[in-house]
Structure formats: structure tokens, C-alpha cells
Design an enzyme around this catalytic site. Sequence first.
Site, mmCIF file in Angstrom:
data_model
loop_
_atom_site.group_PDB
_atom_site.id
_atom_site.type_symbol
_atom_site.label_atom_id
_atom_site.label_comp_id
_atom_site.label_asym_id
_atom_site.label_seq_id
_atom_site.Cartn_x
_atom_site.Cartn_y
_atom_site.Cartn_z
ATOM 1 N N LYS A 107 4.810 -4.384 6.872
ATOM 2 C CA LYS A 107 4.204 -5.042 5.713
ATOM 3 C C LYS A 107 4.852 -6.409 5.493
ATOM 4 O O LYS A 107 6.079 -6.551 5.588
ATOM 5 C CB LYS A 107 4.369 -4.159 4.480
ATOM 6 C CG LYS A 107 3.698 -4.692 3.219
ATOM 7 C CD LYS A 107 3.897 -3.705 2.073
ATOM 8 C CE LYS A 107 3.316 -4.215 0.766
ATOM 9 N NZ LYS A 107 3.528 -3.254 -0.344
ATOM 10 N N SER A 182 -0.232 -2.303 -3.052
ATOM 11 C CA SER A 182 -0.156 -3.558 -2.324
ATOM 12 C C SER A 182 -0.051 -3.391 -0.810
ATOM 13 O O SER A 182 -0.089 -4.392 -0.083
ATOM 14 C CB SER A 182 1.039 -4.363 -2.836
ATOM 15 O OG SER A 182 2.268 -3.721 -2.600
ATOM 16 N N SER A 206 2.394 1.397 -4.598
ATOM 17 C CA SER A 206 1.848 0.556 -3.524
ATOM 18 C C SER A 206 1.764 1.211 -2.160
ATOM 19 O O SER A 206 1.191 0.630 -1.239
ATOM 20 C CB SER A 206 2.658 -0.737 -3.416
ATOM 21 O OG SER A 206 2.439 -1.548 -4.547
#
Length: 499
Positions: A107, A182, A206
Amino acid sequence: MNEKLSRRALLRAAVGLSAAGVLAGCAAGRPGTRGPGPLADLDAVGTADAIRRGRLSVQEAVEAAIRRAEAVEPQINAVVTEAYDRARAASAGPLSGPFAGVPTFVKDLDDVRGLPTHLGSRSFGRTPATGQGPYVDALEKSGLVFLGKSATPEFGLTSTTEPIFGGPTRNPWNTDYSPGGSSGGAAALVAARVVPIAHATDGGGSIRVPASCCGTFGLKPSRGRSVPLGRPTGPIEISISHACSITVRDSAQWLAVTERTGGDAVLAPIGFVGGPSKRRLRIALDLETLMGTPLDAEVRAAVEDTARKCEALGHRVEVAPLTLAKREFMDAFALYWASGAARVADGLEKALGRPVTDSDLEPWTLSLRRLFVERRAGFDAALAVLRASVATCEEFFTRHDLLLTPTLAQPPPAIGHLGPDLPFETYFERLTGFVGYTPVQNASGQPAMSVPLHWSRAGLPIGSHFAAKAGDDRTLLELAYELESAFPWAGKRPPVTAT
């Protein structure tokens, strides 16, 4: 998992993309068993085993994943930084560890040495990172091969992945819809079977939010369970790294290779949790949202069905709302969230030597900063509320083994519902109405997971959310194995699926 595969069959399956799947990417998809070939059926543990047994080389596994990424990326827009040549070079070298040779993505909130870190923002990532944190070190030590960086909203500050930088990431189940956030890039890549598992982080849901939106498994470990992120945290450590995966065993293995085991261990290590337990659990069911906002009828029906599924497996389920002043908690969490945006904006202003504008940072980030400035006087009180949630939640789990809630109060939203150009009041109302449950465990430090057990009538995934007492990650994984066996989801694939 069919591990008795010929090398030729593995390779033949590795490089295709279902043309029908791509063409269906803009239409709502319902779960089905339309069939990718054998390599796409292998999870990360199975891929590593095939490599160890000589049925597949690391180079073949990596090249196949690159081709899958290139095939679906035009539909889902989940990759921020391609590092394919770097991955090819890594695949030629010696690799060891439980995941040796397994391709993945990191990520784009965490540094990977030699790659830019954009943080989902137009103002960052202009030069490659010169170092990386202990968590990414642990991933490399496990043998994972990084194909690049996955998409995130700006600084991970929201529960969709629609940044101005790079544009929106799209849900493989219906590309008109959000993959959540996210860690939306990670979940979309895993759901589309580009990679079997991908790094993700969770500071308010997230990991669990995009897992719910994309029909993947998503575990948020206990605070202190995993090795440190290696980046600054606020006065309460709400964020933790883990992954989105299809299978439970991949997530369990990921946890085993990233948990603290040395002198800095906060919790007793649990190692690799390999299957279900015979223990029957006391499960509390709570459908009340944190803000008192309505719960979508399909989501309610799905989670009530999850409760019945647990009862059918012999667990005891009772309606028992979490004894927390939920609205007060959510107000405190929002202010704490806003303080993170303020720290970033203040730091960027200092670096630029001028005030930041909406050409530097997104309206949502700037609005959160303004919220913090306006309510700064209440920050210490907000910290006290969040810290008090630890004792409240721990007391709750003296009477219950697990808490069952929806992961989200609504099904995945359409792209633009949480778009970056919305007025702050509209955005805040929509976001808090959507994320109705997950922030609690980030404040309390307890483990939680989203399990993909249902799909809406429109063909969009709906996750069921379980939480346990701090340190009891094992019980969550054991139940996840049991649910996965009784109500399997690995065969359900979205219309945009790499094979």
C-alpha cells in the site's frame, strides 16, 4: 486447493484474462463460479508450496502476476507505482521464507526502498524512498516479491479510494462502484485475482472496509501484535498493518511472519493459526451504528443471517449492544482523525515555506485540518474518551467471546458518492453514515475482521464484522476458518477477474 498441478497447466492458466469478465466490468456482477484456471485458484500459501516443490518457478509466478495486473489495471486503476522490472530482478535472486516467490503489492502509505511513496497525494512521492520500516522489512524477509504500490486516498484519510492523484480505483464487482478505502487498491487487486494477498493498513477500518466492499477477507490485528510500521503515530496508536486476502490461511500466515516475537513483543506470539477450534463461542450481536444513523435493510438482513449461520455451527448468539457511548466516541474519533490531517498539512507548509492550498492538498484534507483547528481545545477530552474505550470494550468481552456487527452500514457506494470535490458537511455526513462500526477497534486496540459471507441483490459484497478482546486474534482466525469451510467464498469471482 488443487496442489497436484502440472507445471504446464499452471503456466497455461497464469496469463489469461476472461474477455467476458472484462466486458462485464461495467455491469453489476453476481457471485458465481465462472472458472479461472488452476494458478488463479492458488492462494499465497499454495503458490509458495508449488514453488518449493518445483512445480512453478518464482520467475513464472511473478511474470504471470505481472500479466494479470496489466490485463485488469485499465478496468480497476489500483496500481500507483509499477515495479515490474524490479520484481523480475528480485525473482532471479535467492528467496527464502514462508512466502518465498509470492507476488504482492505494498500500500502506498508505506515506504519501499527505491520506490516513490505518494501517500495518495499530488504533493508527495517525487523521489524514491531511501529506506523502509521494520514492517516492510518483515514482508521482504518472508520471501514476498513486491510488484509495486497499490492505490490509497490522500493520506488514507477516508473510506473510499478516489484521490485526485491518479483518479478513482474501481470495484471489480462493478466498476461504477467504490472498492472502499483506504486500502482500496489492495482489496481490488486481490478480488480481481491479480495477486492472492496484498499489504494493507487499518487506522479506522481501512482493511476491513475495502475487504467488505470487494468480497475479500480482512483482518485487523490487535494493537502491538505486529512489528512496528516504522512511521510516526499520534498519541494513540490507532493504525496497524496487515493484508487483504482471499483465504483465511493466507492471512494467518501473513500474521505469523509479521508478529512481534522477540524482546519487544507486546503480546504472547500465536504463530501460524492453522484451522478452526472445537470451542463454541458466546457471540454478541450489535446492529446499532456509532452515529445512530440508519442501517441499510440488505446489510441488516445479511448480518442477521450471519448470526443464524453461527448458531447453526453451534455458537450461542444473543443481541447485546456494545456498552459504549457511541456518538461521543465517534465525535472524539473524528477529532483525532482530523488531528492527523492537521499534522500533515502543517508539515507540508513548513517544507514549502508557504500556506498550503487546494492545489497542494485535497479539500477533504484541508477541511479536516480546519475542523481540528476549530475544535483544538477539546482534543485532550477526545483523547480521554478514546482511551476510556479500552476498558469499556475489555469489560464487554468478559461476558462475550466475540462481537458481531456489520462491517459497514451500507453496501459499497457508487464512485463519486464520496468524491473529493464534495462540500465538507456533505462528505462528513455521508462518510459517518457509511462507516458505522469499525473505528472502535482502532481506539480500543482489539482485533477485528471482515468476512465475505453475503452479496447484495445488485451483486456487491457485504461483509460481516467480528471483534474479539485484545490479544485474541487466534479466536477470530479459528472462527474464520470454520465459516470459510461451512460457507465458502473463494469460488465467488467478480466480473473483472484475472486468470
